[in-house]
Design an enzyme around this catalytic site. Structure first.
Site, PDB file in Angstrom:
ATOM      1  N   HIS A 210      12.034  54.878  13.496  1.00 54.38           N
ATOM      2  CA  HIS A 210      12.969  55.290  12.109  1.00 54.38           C
ATOM      3  C   HIS A 210      12.754  56.625  11.839  1.00 54.38           C
ATOM      4  CE1 HIS A 210      13.500  50.999  12.314  1.00 54.38           C
ATOM      5  NE2 HIS A 210      13.185  50.761  11.135  1.00 54.38           N
TER       6      HIS A 210
ATOM      7  N   ASP B  46      11.339  48.477  24.851  1.00 58.81           N
ATOM      8  CA  ASP B  46      10.198  49.102  23.948  1.00 58.81           C
ATOM      9  C   ASP B  46       9.194  49.648  24.839  1.00 58.81           C
ATOM     10  OD1 ASP B  46       8.233  49.200  22.012  1.00 58.81           O
ATOM     11  OD2 ASP B  46       9.181  47.837  20.779  1.00 58.81           O
TER      12      ASP B  46
ATOM     13  N   GLY C  21       3.920  51.252  20.055  1.00 62.97           N
ATOM     14  CA  GLY C  21       4.178  51.233  18.579  1.00 62.97           C
ATOM     15  C   GLY C  21       4.935  52.549  18.094  1.00 62.97           C
TER      16      GLY C  21
ATOM     17  N   SER D 194      12.245  39.559  16.786  1.00 66.87           N
ATOM     18  CA  SER D 194      13.775  39.582  16.706  1.00 66.87           C
ATOM     19  C   SER D 194      14.268  39.227  18.039  1.00 66.87           C
ATOM     20  CB  SER D 194      14.341  40.774  16.508  1.00 66.87           C
ATOM     21  OG  SER D 194      13.593  42.026  17.031  1.00 66.87           O
TER      22      SER D 194
ATOM     23  N   GLY E  17      13.746  48.251  20.297  1.00 63.25           N
ATOM     24  CA  GLY E  17      12.422  48.025  19.369  1.00 63.25           C
ATOM     25  C   GLY E  17      12.154  46.504  19.423  1.00 63.25           C
TER      26      GLY E  17
ATOM     27  N   ASP F  26      16.406  48.912  16.342  1.00 64.48           N
ATOM     28  CA  ASP F  26      15.598  48.673  15.529  1.00 64.48           C
ATOM     29  C   ASP F  26      14.510  49.301  16.023  1.00 64.48           C
ATOM     30  OD1 ASP F  26      13.991  47.656  13.453  1.00 64.48           O
ATOM     31  OD2 ASP F  26      13.727  45.810  14.150  1.00 64.48           O
TER      32      ASP F  26
ATOM     33  N   SER G 279      13.866  54.289  24.684  1.00 65.09           N
ATOM     34  CA  SER G 279      15.368  53.783  25.058  1.00 65.09           C
ATOM     35  C   SER G 279      16.196  54.841  25.601  1.00 65.09           C
ATOM     36  CB  SER G 279      15.903  53.199  23.521  1.00 65.09           C
ATOM     37  OG  SER G 279      16.590  54.317  23.175  1.00 65.09           O
TER      38      SER G 279
ATOM     39  N   HIS H 102      19.002  47.551  11.837  1.00 66.10           N
ATOM     40  CA  HIS H 102      17.830  46.850  10.885  1.00 66.10           C
ATOM     41  C   HIS H 102      17.452  48.111  10.045  1.00 66.10           C
ATOM     42  CE1 HIS H 102      14.270  44.394   9.840  1.00 66.10           C
ATOM     43  NE2 HIS H 102      15.349  44.112   9.674  1.00 66.10           N
TER      44      HIS H 102
HETATM   45 MG    MG Z   1      13.152  46.704  11.440  1.00 71.71          MG
END
Ligand code: MG
Length: 203
Positions: A135, A63, A67, A44, A38, A132, A115, A160
């Site tokens: 989610h 990634d 999005g 990051s 991510g 990250d 991933s 994260h």
């Molecule tokens: Mg995050």
């Protein structure tokens, strides 16, 4: 000392959390490659990359660059600057520009896929894994199952957006944090904001 990413590098990682990522990455980068799941626009990645560069290490930055759920049009974190000519969310060109501007093109290897897809072709161990990505519960579980076992002994697993209080944020990262804690394979490290870390215990 590392430089915080430039202000125009979009992202959701406060500098104090980024600095902690940098310290963990710097501790482990000489042991083997690092993996970030991510990357978005590279905020990051730049923290991890600076540490890896100091240690002549590498960061694989995974990634699909389309999005996450919350970045899509009409969703909470949609950004119209990240829409391509076909009307799709597309963070890849911004990511490339930011990595280049940070002088990290020889340290950061962009892997443009999901991933889980990359996991099918990766067989080695990693010095650090930073989760990250998506989610949703299914995305977080998939990332955890695919990658947490590949953190080498002495290496670090970082997650994260861990929010124990459901009122503070989504629960998927917290769920995989609890799985890592219960696995017996990791010992908890410090947390900074919503960033939490573990060290993989030697077999
Ligand atoms: Mg995050």
């Amino acid at each position: 000392m590392p430089q915080p990413p430039h202000d125009d590098v979009r992202g959701f990682l406060p500098d104090e959390e980024g600095l902690q990522l940098y310290h963990w990455a710097r501790e482990t980068a000489a042991l083997g490659p690092l993996l970030e799941i991510g990357s978005y626009c590279g905020r990051s990645t730049i923290w991890l990359g600076q540490a890896a560069k100091e240690k002549q290490g590498l960061v694989f930055a995974v990634d699909h660059h389309r999005g996450s759920e919350e970045h899509q049009p009409g969703e909470s974190h949609h950004d119209t600057a990240l829409v391509n000519q076909r009307g799709e969310v597309d963070t890849l060109s911004m990511f490339r520009r930011n990595i280049e501007a940070a002088g990290l093109e020889d340290t950061v290897i962009a892997v443009v896929t999901r991933s889980a897809q990359f996991a099918r072709s990766w067989s080695g161990q990693l010095s650090m894994v930073f989760i990250d990505g998506g989610h949703s519960l299914s995305a977080a579980l998939s990332d955890f199952r695919a990658w947490a076992p590949r953190v080498m002994p002495g290496g670090i697993l970082a997650i994260h957006d861990v929010f124990p209080d459901p009122a503070a944020g989504g629960q998927a990262p917290f769920t995989i944090w609890r799985l890592a804690e219960a696995s017996g394979l990791f010992e908890p490290l410090k947390s900074v904001g919503s960033l939490r870390g573990f060290r993989r215990i030697a077999a």
